[in-house]
Scaffold this motif. Structure first.
Motif, short mmCIF file in Angstrom:
data_model
loop_
_atom_site.label_atom_id
_atom_site.label_comp_id
_atom_site.label_asym_id
_atom_site.label_seq_id
_atom_site.Cartn_x
_atom_site.Cartn_y
_atom_site.Cartn_z
N ALA A 60 38.34 37.64 39.89
CA ALA A 60 38.56 39.03 40.30
C ALA A 60 37.35 39.54 41.08
CB ALA A 60 38.83 39.90 39.08
N ARG A 63 37.82 43.83 46.95
CA ARG A 63 38.07 43.26 48.26
C ARG A 63 36.80 43.40 49.10
NH1 ARG A 63 42.19 46.67 47.55
NH2 ARG A 63 41.52 48.02 49.28
N LYS A 67 34.77 37.05 47.42
CA LYS A 67 35.56 36.08 46.65
C LYS A 67 35.97 34.88 47.50
CE LYS A 67 38.67 38.98 45.35
NZ LYS A 67 38.03 40.14 46.01
N ASP A 213 44.26 32.16 47.27
CA ASP A 213 43.47 33.32 47.67
C ASP A 213 44.36 34.47 48.14
OD1 ASP A 213 41.24 34.82 48.17
OD2 ASP A 213 40.62 33.72 49.97
N ASP A 216 44.57 39.02 45.29
CA ASP A 216 43.84 40.21 44.86
C ASP A 216 44.14 41.41 45.76
OD1 ASP A 216 42.26 38.41 46.69
OD2 ASP A 216 41.06 40.22 46.89
N LYS A 217 44.76 41.16 46.91
CA LYS A 217 45.09 42.24 47.83
C LYS A 217 46.44 42.90 47.50
CE LYS A 217 42.38 40.57 51.77
NZ LYS A 217 41.68 39.48 51.12
N ALA A 231 51.30 43.23 40.41
CA ALA A 231 50.24 42.32 39.94
C ALA A 231 50.39 42.04 38.45
CB ALA A 231 48.87 42.92 40.22
N THR A 252 43.10 34.33 42.74
CA THR A 252 42.39 35.60 42.83
C THR A 252 43.32 36.71 42.36
OG1 THR A 252 43.04 35.96 45.15
CG2 THR A 252 40.93 34.84 44.75
N ILE A 253 42.77 37.66 41.61
CA ILE A 253 43.59 38.77 41.09
C ILE A 253 42.89 40.10 41.40
CG2 ILE A 253 44.40 37.28 39.23
CD1 ILE A 253 42.75 39.01 37.28
N PRO A 254 43.65 41.19 41.46
CA PRO A 254 43.04 42.50 41.74
C PRO A 254 42.06 42.90 40.64
CG PRO A 254 45.43 42.57 42.05
CD PRO A 254 45.12 41.27 41.38
N LEU A 255 40.93 43.47 41.06
CA LEU A 255 39.94 43.93 40.09
C LEU A 255 40.53 45.01 39.20
CD1 LEU A 255 36.96 43.80 39.14
CD2 LEU A 255 36.49 45.65 40.75
N ASN A 405 40.76 50.27 42.74
CA ASN A 405 41.47 49.48 43.73
C ASN A 405 41.15 49.93 45.15
OD1 ASN A 405 43.59 47.34 44.05
ND2 ASN A 405 44.67 48.98 45.13
#
Length: 437
Positions: A60, A63, A67, A213, A216-217, A231, A252-255, A405
């Motif tokens: 995480a 953006r 990453k 990849d 996370d977006k 998500a 990758t995942i959203p923070l 986000n």
């Protein structure tokens, strides 16, 4: 040098795109100014110490905090170290609509990109073993005859993935066909991957590693016919399938998902750890926010390396040292934001970048946050500005995830974990308090 040519060269070298393997000379290691987590070592060690079992990890971060660059380093480490792995970089953005991602279409896209990498880099051709009736029914939706005898994993899956991304109506119809066969599709994919791994073993590879990849977006958008966002639905509700793929995978995942009430659930499903790429510390924790010289030096090094690579001096690009320091401060410790601000200043002015041109770029950044910040976000922003903390509560979680986000607040990990305001937001709030437009 002609000023237009100079601007083009500088603009190009400050691309916000992640560094590629070929651009390794531009890389500056930021570990010691963003928490010394050594994420590359941790993620690769989990794979190397797995003792034959497949690992499924997540990564995480905000953006633009690096990453993708860290994934490039992981790729290099696993491809060149001992034992060596066949590493596939899978760009989820390429053929998926990140506003609406579900497991079946993600699975098809991952298999397609694995197949392309095996064909191009290892001269291994995967043979399809998907359920015949599924492929043929999907083919009918595409208005073409698709059968297993002529099915090419790369080209034909690209057609299916492209249709899923570009046509919401067709996406729903194709998912209606795929969903009941999810287990069969997963088994077929694992069969293909296992056969490829055997062939790779003969070529000296210890296994396949898939780096997925750009997931996370995914925006904070409600999943249709679900009580959660896309998500959460993908990484929590469908974790059993995401972790059933028979190769090593890093997603990758959203923070904002990592820092939700689901944090512990995600850790338990993905190797017991949730590594985060934080922003680089260039100023101390609120409220004092004293400039942090080590972090500033790292960002100066990023600028110096890029300018050196195109044979341009710092004085040709920045009207003064103060302008460069202001740009670094406005970036909030986000490498991609550093590139974006420099580019915006070049667009709005010329070279060298002056304080006036930078001010115009700064105002544009502030306008963006003025448009997205809501009344329910202000209390969170004020609390973070006061002490670098926020007491997370169930009733404020959605608003907290939204500001995280949007990068209105930034997460740092230096000795301790804390939050800071995005400098663009700080300036915006200060202007509002002073009654400015």
């Amino acid at each position: 040098m002609d000023i237009d040519e100079l601007s083009r060269r500088v603009y190009k070298v400050f691309s916000p795109s992640p560094l590629t393997v070929e651009q390794n000379d531009l890389y500056v290691n930021l570990d010691d100014v963003r928490g010394d987590a050594d994420i590359v070592k941790r993620l690769t060690n989990v794979i190397r110490l797995s003792d034959g079992s497949f690992t499924h990890q997540v990564l995480a971060g905000h953006r633009g905090c690096g990453k993708s660059t860290e994934l490039t380093r992981i790729r290099t480490e696993l491809q060149t170290g001992k034992p060596k792995y066949f590493v596939v970089y899978c760009d989820a953005y390429e053929n998926l609509d990140l506003n609406d991602v579900d497991f079946p279409d993600l699975l098809l896209e991952m298999v397609r990109q694995i197949a392309d990498a095996l064909r191009n880099d290892a001269k291994i051709e995967l043979r399809p073993s998907y359920p015949k009736e599924v492929i043929e029914r999907v083919g009918k939706f595409l208005h073409s005859d698709v059968n297993l005898g002529s099915f090419e994993i790369g080209n034909d899956l690209a057609k299916i993935s492209g249709t899923i991304r570009n046509s919401p109506d067709m996406r729903a119809k194709i998912r209606e066909v795929l969903e009941p066969h999810t287990d069969s599709l997963l088994n077929a994919a694992n069969d293909l991957i296992s056969k490829a791994a055997l062939e790779l073993y003969d070529k000296g590879y210890a296994g396949i590693v898939l780096l997925v990849d750009n997931l996370d977006k995914m925006p904070l958008r409600a999943k249709e016919n679900s009580s959660c966002d896309t998500a959460e639905y993908l990484f929590v509700n469908r974790a059993a399938q995401l972790t059933a793929i028979k190769c090593h995978v890093i997603y990758t995942i959203p923070l904002s998902l990592a820092y939700s009430h689901l944090e512990q659930a995600i850790k338990s499903q993905y190797e017991g750890h949730l590594p985060v790429v934080p922003a680089t510390k260039i100023a101390g924790r609120p409220p004092f926010q004293k400039p942090f010289s080590e972090g500033i030096a790292k960002f100066k090094a990023i600028v110096d390396r890029r300018l050196k690579s195109v044979g341009v001096s710092k004085d040709e690009v920045f009207a003064s040292d103060e302008v460069l320091l202001k740009i670094i401060a406005l970036s909030g410790g986000q490498p991609t934001e550093l590139m974006t601000i420099i580019r915006e200043a070049i667009i709005t002015g010329s070279l060298p970048i002056t304080a006036k041109a930078l001010s115009r770029a700064e105002k544009e950044g502030q306008r963006e946050y003025a448009r997205i910040l809501l009344a329910e976000h202000i209390d969170i922003i004020n609390e973070v500005a006061l002490n670098g903390e926020f007491a997370r509560k169930a009733e404020t979680e959605d608003a907290f995830r939204e500001v995280l986000n949007s990068r209105a607040i930034l997460q740092y990990v230096n000795d301790e974990e804390w939050y800071g305001l995005n400098p663009m937001v700080t300036e915006l709030i200060n202007d509002r308090k002073q009654g400015k437009e």
